[in-house]
Motif scaffolding. Sequence first.
Motif, PDB file in Angstrom:
ATOM      1  N   ASP A 143      -3.018   8.512   3.457  1.00  0.00           N
ATOM      2  CA  ASP A 143      -3.997   8.833   2.421  1.00  0.00           C
ATOM      3  C   ASP A 143      -3.694   7.999   1.192  1.00  0.00           C
ATOM      4  O   ASP A 143      -2.552   7.941   0.725  1.00  0.00           O
ATOM      5  CB  ASP A 143      -3.951  10.321   2.067  1.00  0.00           C
ATOM      6  N   ILE A 144      -4.738   7.352   0.677  1.00  0.00           N
ATOM      7  CA  ILE A 144      -4.589   6.450  -0.461  1.00  0.00           C
ATOM      8  C   ILE A 144      -5.843   6.559  -1.310  1.00  0.00           C
ATOM      9  O   ILE A 144      -6.928   6.899  -0.799  1.00  0.00           O
ATOM     10  CB  ILE A 144      -4.376   4.993   0.042  1.00  0.00           C
ATOM     11  N   ASP A 145      -5.713   6.306  -2.586  1.00  0.00           N
ATOM     12  CA  ASP A 145      -6.880   6.332  -3.472  1.00  0.00           C
ATOM     13  C   ASP A 145      -7.928   5.353  -2.944  1.00  0.00           C
ATOM     14  O   ASP A 145      -7.617   4.196  -2.684  1.00  0.00           O
ATOM     15  CB  ASP A 145      -6.442   5.925  -4.883  1.00  0.00           C
ATOM     16  N   PRO A 146      -9.179   5.795  -2.757  1.00  0.00           N
ATOM     17  CA  PRO A 146     -10.208   4.880  -2.230  1.00  0.00           C
ATOM     18  C   PRO A 146     -10.370   3.613  -3.056  1.00  0.00           C
ATOM     19  O   PRO A 146     -10.802   2.583  -2.526  1.00  0.00           O
ATOM     20  CB  PRO A 146     -11.484   5.732  -2.259  1.00  0.00           C
ATOM     21  N   ASP A 147     -10.020   3.665  -4.353  1.00  0.00           N
ATOM     22  CA  ASP A 147     -10.112   2.455  -5.180  1.00  0.00           C
ATOM     23  C   ASP A 147      -9.139   1.377  -4.736  1.00  0.00           C
ATOM     24  O   ASP A 147      -9.325   0.200  -5.050  1.00  0.00           O
ATOM     25  CB  ASP A 147      -9.834   2.801  -6.652  1.00  0.00           C
ATOM     26  N   ARG A 148      -8.084   1.764  -4.002  1.00  0.00           N
ATOM     27  CA  ARG A 148      -7.031   0.822  -3.641  1.00  0.00           C
ATOM     28  C   ARG A 148      -7.181   0.273  -2.227  1.00  0.00           C
ATOM     29  O   ARG A 148      -6.299  -0.395  -1.722  1.00  0.00           O
ATOM     30  CB  ARG A 148      -5.673   1.504  -3.792  1.00  0.00           C
ATOM     31  N   VAL A 149      -8.303   0.565  -1.583  1.00  0.00           N
ATOM     32  CA  VAL A 149      -8.541   0.065  -0.237  1.00  0.00           C
ATOM     33  C   VAL A 149     -10.021  -0.274  -0.092  1.00  0.00           C
ATOM     34  O   VAL A 149     -10.889   0.457  -0.562  1.00  0.00           O
ATOM     35  CB  VAL A 149      -8.105   1.098   0.831  1.00  0.00           C
ATOM     36  N   ASP A 150     -10.314  -1.413   0.535  1.00  0.00           N
ATOM     37  CA  ASP A 150     -11.682  -1.863   0.762  1.00  0.00           C
ATOM     38  C   ASP A 150     -12.005  -1.668   2.234  1.00  0.00           C
ATOM     39  O   ASP A 150     -11.406  -2.313   3.102  1.00  0.00           O
ATOM     40  CB  ASP A 150     -11.825  -3.335   0.369  1.00  0.00           C
ATOM     41  N   VAL A 151     -12.947  -0.769   2.523  1.00  0.00           N
ATOM     42  CA  VAL A 151     -13.328  -0.508   3.917  1.00  0.00           C
ATOM     43  C   VAL A 151     -14.564  -1.301   4.321  1.00  0.00           C
ATOM     44  O   VAL A 151     -14.981  -1.238   5.487  1.00  0.00           O
ATOM     45  CB  VAL A 151     -13.580   1.002   4.130  1.00  0.00           C
ATOM     46  N   ASN A 152     -15.127  -2.053   3.398  1.00  0.00           N
ATOM     47  CA  ASN A 152     -16.375  -2.767   3.662  1.00  0.00           C
ATOM     48  C   ASN A 152     -16.098  -4.218   4.045  1.00  0.00           C
ATOM     49  O   ASN A 152     -16.626  -5.153   3.449  1.00  0.00           O
ATOM     50  CB  ASN A 152     -17.276  -2.704   2.423  1.00  0.00           C
ATOM     51  N   VAL A 153     -15.246  -4.420   5.052  1.00  0.00           N
ATOM     52  CA  VAL A 153     -14.880  -5.776   5.453  1.00  0.00           C
ATOM     53  C   VAL A 153     -15.235  -6.066   6.906  1.00  0.00           C
ATOM     54  O   VAL A 153     -15.010  -7.171   7.390  1.00  0.00           O
ATOM     55  CB  VAL A 153     -13.371  -6.034   5.239  1.00  0.00           C
ATOM     56  N   HIS A 154     -15.762  -5.086   7.629  1.00  0.00           N
ATOM     57  CA  HIS A 154     -16.071  -5.277   9.052  1.00  0.00           C
ATOM     58  C   HIS A 154     -17.246  -4.387   9.415  1.00  0.00           C
ATOM     59  O   HIS A 154     -17.316  -3.237   8.966  1.00  0.00           O
ATOM     60  CB  HIS A 154     -14.847  -4.924   9.911  1.00  0.00           C
TER      61      HIS A 154
END
Length: 637
Positions: free
Chosen positions: A294-305
């Motif tokens: 679990d990580i702050d959504p601001d610190r991960v980009d899921v819109n890459v695939h």
Amino acid sequence: MVRPIQQLPLQLVNQIAAGEVVERPASVLKELVENSLDAGARSLAVELEQGGKRLIRVRDDGSGIPREQLALALQRHATSKIASLSELEQVASLGFRGEALPSIGAVSRLRLTSRPPEEGHAWCVRTDGDSAPAGPEPAPHPPGTTVEVRDLFFNTPGRRKFLRTDRTEFNHAQEALRRLALGRFDVAFRLQHNGRSVIDLPPAGDREAAERRLAQLLGEGFLGECIHVECAAAGLSLRGWLALPTFSRSQGDLQYFYVNGRMIRDRMAGHALRRAYADVLYRDRYPAYLLYLDIDPDRVDVNVHPTKHEVRFRDSRLVYDFLFRQVREALAQVTPGAPEGVAGSPGPVDTGPPPGQADARAGHQALVGRGAAPATGGPPAGPPPRQHGLGLPLAEARMLYGERQPGQGAGEPPAGPADVAAAGPSGPVADGEAAGVVGTARHGPPLGHALAQVHGVYILAQNDQGLVLVDMHAAHERVVYERMKAQLAADGVASQSLLVPEGLSVAPAEGEQVEQSGDLFRRLGFEVDRVAPDRVLVRAVPALLAQAEPASLVRDVLTDLQAQSRSRRVEEALNHVLSTMACHGSVRANRRLTLPEMDALLRDMEATPNSGQCNHGRPTWTVLDMDALDRLFMRGQ
């Protein structure tokens, strides 16, 4: 002749998009189930025919879709999950692109039926691949949504011929549903194939129920050979189950890693977890795990695939180090003396939808082992029993094992067998008396007390559970290896100057990396200078690696630094040398040990990290409890 630029037909655009999203029936199933989970479903029923090629039906009890929005749900880039760039940067839903339903509808016969709980009856829309959805029509349906996909790729035969057999496609669909069910323990899942029930999972609200689901989806073997881990630090939270090294696999088929509830395949995370297991895993074997980060959504980009199987971390080095350190420390705590429930009795687990928020309990870590230790008793009330020796002087044992300093803790380098023997009362003890103590002891040490050697190779011991067998050389090898690593960490890496500096041709970017990483090389025991834009000189190397190829090692380190901003090559090379030294310096087979010396080795194992495996990943001990012994001799049958 060059064709003019023109706008593609909408149908062709949808089919191109379907090529990115829809690979096989399992891809359709994944998208539909994720939509149901995002709609708040608490129960999901999936029906497949012919592996999903003929029919995929997903029914949920979620929030449903109002009548006026049904046709819009089948339009491209139409979604209720995001409305602005700020929401896209903090997306917590599983799906958000708004392309799944129109892409699926472009290559199948799709029927969408839905009823919000506040409405009296349901409505449905249909599309047959090349037609715009007709207006909504009434349909009987309970609150929730059903998506029915028939004849996948019926209008794109070129795609359909690439589908495999029904059995293969069903296996892929079943694995897709298994991954989703492992990500949401609070939701009930049911799967039918050709009218036959395959999976029926009730909701799991606590860890006991969650582990029942694990046993059903991953097997009893995984559940019996894993530890539960929970930890948090630096705004990151990790929880889940780690399989013990003895449960290693020939392939990475039991590796499940979730980020904010989303199953991903990340090379960086996979490498960190593989390295965490490297010191305890047998060669060419793969670890098994089920982990949730679990990580702050601001610190991960899921819109890459398009299929959202990959993510990009803002601070990948922090995530890498967090995963590596926490998993390595969790595995190191699995010793014969470790209690099964450091965090207390099993309690509720976070089985709900992932919020993407890290646990605020920074630094907290709890381990609950299953199958990790043969007993849970505390330390023995008195010194271990003394018996007549078998011919090896205690002075020689001190030379073999070393000595523990007064006041030394369990986390420090372990002492040798001689110290435990010396701690007991002096003078011989009668065989019968010693045997009586061993036979009646309760709540003794986890590995028990030694009874004898078997062919000079194995130590035979008795604990509260039954019979313990220890590979003498493998166990002592791990004890010596961990002591050497602790000494190296305390004293630092000694450096040795080369008589003649060795030149190395590098790329200009690698030369700049040498200048920027000078402190790192010095900490590793190297002295590397850049003498030209494309050339460096190696003037000193770690003393333990004096016989290695310095130029090759420096080149490997530079390659790692360029690709990952970090390198573990030197550490791994040093550990390899220490492992070899420990192997050659450990007690050998056919060496006769006294019972106090064997007992002392057992105590060292209980205090040594990773003592369940030798330096090469082989197990060091096993236990046969009384039930297993009774079955072996058919007692009570």
